[in-house]
Design a protein around this motif. Structure first.
Motif, PDB file in Angstrom:
ATOM      1  N   UNK A   6       3.068  80.518 -46.653  1.00 42.96           N
ATOM      2  CA  UNK A   6       4.263  78.774 -46.458  1.00 42.96           C
ATOM      3  C   UNK A   6       2.711  78.027 -46.576  1.00 42.96           C
ATOM      4  N   UNK A   7       2.157  78.275 -45.454  1.00 43.21           N
ATOM      5  CA  UNK A   7       0.955  76.647 -45.301  1.00 43.21           C
ATOM      6  C   UNK A   7       0.131  76.177 -46.357  1.00 43.21           C
TER       7      UNK A   7
ATOM      8  N   UNK B   8      -7.338  90.094 -47.242  1.00 42.69           N
ATOM      9  CA  UNK B   8      -7.599  88.655 -46.839  1.00 42.69           C
ATOM     10  C   UNK B   8      -6.224  87.896 -47.070  1.00 42.69           C
ATOM     11  N   UNK B   9      -6.047  86.844 -46.588  1.00 46.95           N
ATOM     12  CA  UNK B   9      -4.727  86.412 -46.803  1.00 46.95           C
ATOM     13  C   UNK B   9      -5.121  85.853 -47.862  1.00 46.95           C
ATOM     14  N   UNK B  10      -6.433  85.142 -47.882  1.00 39.99           N
ATOM     15  CA  UNK B  10      -6.490  84.059 -49.285  1.00 39.99           C
ATOM     16  C   UNK B  10      -6.283  85.061 -50.516  1.00 39.99           C
TER      17      UNK B  10
ATOM     18  N   UNK C 281       5.106  89.194 -41.507  1.00 40.64           N
ATOM     19  CA  UNK C 281       4.807  87.440 -41.094  1.00 40.64           C
ATOM     20  C   UNK C 281       3.867  86.382 -40.626  1.00 40.64           C
ATOM     21  N   UNK C 282       2.731  87.378 -40.847  1.00 43.54           N
ATOM     22  CA  UNK C 282       0.902  86.428 -41.099  1.00 43.54           C
ATOM     23  C   UNK C 282       1.062  86.177 -42.799  1.00 43.54           C
TER      24      UNK C 282
ATOM     25  N   UNK D 165       3.922  85.713 -44.535  1.00 48.66           N
ATOM     26  CA  UNK D 165       4.397  84.586 -44.825  1.00 48.66           C
ATOM     27  C   UNK D 165       4.159  83.394 -44.027  1.00 48.66           C
ATOM     28  N   UNK D 166       3.504  83.884 -43.339  1.00 49.17           N
ATOM     29  CA  UNK D 166       3.114  82.260 -43.190  1.00 49.17           C
ATOM     30  C   UNK D 166       1.800  81.796 -43.534  1.00 49.17           C
ATOM     31  N   UNK D 167       0.734  82.857 -44.330  1.00 47.53           N
ATOM     32  CA  UNK D 167      -0.385  81.734 -44.918  1.00 47.53           C
ATOM     33  C   UNK D 167      -0.028  81.663 -45.925  1.00 47.53           C
TER      34      UNK D 167
ATOM     35  N   UNK E 267      11.813  84.834 -44.630  1.00 50.29           N
ATOM     36  CA  UNK E 267      11.414  85.752 -44.364  1.00 50.29           C
ATOM     37  C   UNK E 267      12.225  86.299 -43.833  1.00 50.29           C
TER      38      UNK E 267
END
Lengths: 238, 139
Positions: free
Chosen positions: B32-33, B120-122, B25-26, B28-30, B40
């Motif tokens: 999307x942002x 990291x999400x980055x 979920x994290x 997917x959201x990152x 998802x």
């Protein structure tokens, strides 16, 4: 007022990097549970982020409890932190915030309505995303993860517990064996009885016990219930 | 979204009996942002369902999150099913708890990248934007 409770250390706090540090995390959390007066305690194994626990990791988790219980002396006192203004105000704060959530959920029409509206899922997803951002930015420290890191090649190489595919074959063979020896018509009747209960308001539990006594499998019991109830599909909330 | 950056269609999925969806979920959201379209799947999907959704939704990449230990079985199956449906150009990547010993075999099987603890999400966004390209959809 007496509240009996069980405590488990936080699996989500365990890290894959420098995994032996997890023993320290578990110790601090277990000690907190004991200081809080828990009656029952589960300590996580240090390798749980990586695999099902090995015998060694499980033993360390048990020894952690034994050190707290029999060496540290904290268990000699009923409430070692009793009277600490700081701990008491933390308890009050948590209670206030929990009640605020409960009120909000009540206003939404109860927990089922709240889940259908995606409220708890959204709260959890938001908190998880926020937490990850804090880890990524270094605002929150995770020892060995975003601070005090070491190169992977220098990291402790854990013995990973691997489950061989033989285990699956063995279980399948046992299942075939049980199915060959049970009374098939009794199983069928018991499963039909479960279905009947599911379609009415009757308690399903006696019917389930009856089915288990005739060696119906969990898979067969669940499949029967699925024909009536279907399968829960979560509303995905990001 | 920065101009010139391709907007990607991505599927983030959970396969098998693994209920740990926090990471998926994290990510997917990152993504999307970061300006991408993210589907998802939710929990407990079969490889067949993942591939079906990927094809229906014309995605450019599939990211699978697996923390159950069943990664060897599930990644292979998704890649094989994609090939059977003529969609082998969909980039498959993943993340989770995957022992070092298994990484080589999964990469050989066609998993383009595996993100391990500490990512990291980055890092994920950067890799996806460098390695996933919008697919030319026939017809």
């Amino acid at each position: 007022m007496m509240l009996r409770f069980h405590t488990q250390t936080a699996g989500c706090s365990l890290q894959a990097q420098q995994p032996l540090v997890n023993i320290v995390r578990v110790t601090i959390q277990a000690l907190a549970g004991v200081l809080g007066g828990t009656q029952s305690l589960h300590t996580d194994s240090f390798d749980e982020t990586l695999c099902l626990p090995t015998e060694e990791a499980v033993r360390v988790a048990l020894r952690t409890q034994q050190v707290i219980a029999e060496e540290s002396g904290v268990a000699h006192t009923i409430d070692p932190l009793g009277g600490s203004y700081f701990v008491e105000q933390l308890t009050d704060k948590m209670e206030r915030e929990a009640l605020a959530y409960i009120d909000r959920i009540e206003q939404m029409g109860g927990i089922i309505a709240a889940i259908e509206a995606g409220f708890p899922q959204k709260e959890i997803a938001d908190a998880a995303f926020h937490y990850q951002q804090q880890i990524d930015s270094g605002e929150k420290t995770l020892v060995g993860v975003n601070k005090y890191q070491i190169p992977p090649e220098e990291d402790h190489q854990l013995q990973i517990l691997k489950i061989s595919s033989e285990v699956e074959q063995r279980q399948l063979a046992r299942l075939r064996d049980v199915k060959a020896r049970r009374d098939e018509s009794a199983v069928r009747a018991a499963l039909d009885r479960i279905e009947q209960c599911c379609r009415s308001d009757e308690n399903t539990f006696p019917a389930i016990l009856e089915a288990v006594r005739h060696y119906a499998t969990v898979g067969e019991i669940c499949a029967t219930m699925k024909t009536v109830f279907g399968v829960y599909e979560e509303a995905t909330v990001l | 979204m920065e101009s010139g950056k391709a907007r990607l269609r991505l599927l983030i999925g959970k396969v098998g009996l693994d209920g740990h969806d926090r990471g998926a979920k994290i990510i997917a959201r990152a993504l999307r942002d970061a300006g991408h379209e993210v589907i998802y799947t939710g929990l407990h999907k079969t490889p067949e369902q993942i591939v079906e959704t990927a094809i229906q939704e014309d995605v450019d990449g599939i990211g699978l999150s697996i923390l159950s230990g069943a990664h060897m079985t599930l990644f292979h199956k998704v890649i094989r099913l994609l090939a059977e449906r003529g969609a082998e150009d969909v980039v498959v990547f993943g993340g989770g708890i995957i022992p070092d010993d298994d990484l080589g075999e999964l990469r050989d099987a066609g998993v383009a990248e595996l993100f391990l603890p500490g990512t990291t999400t980055a890092d994920v966004i950067r890799w996806v934007e460098e390695h996933v390209r919008p697919r030319a959809i026939p017809g």
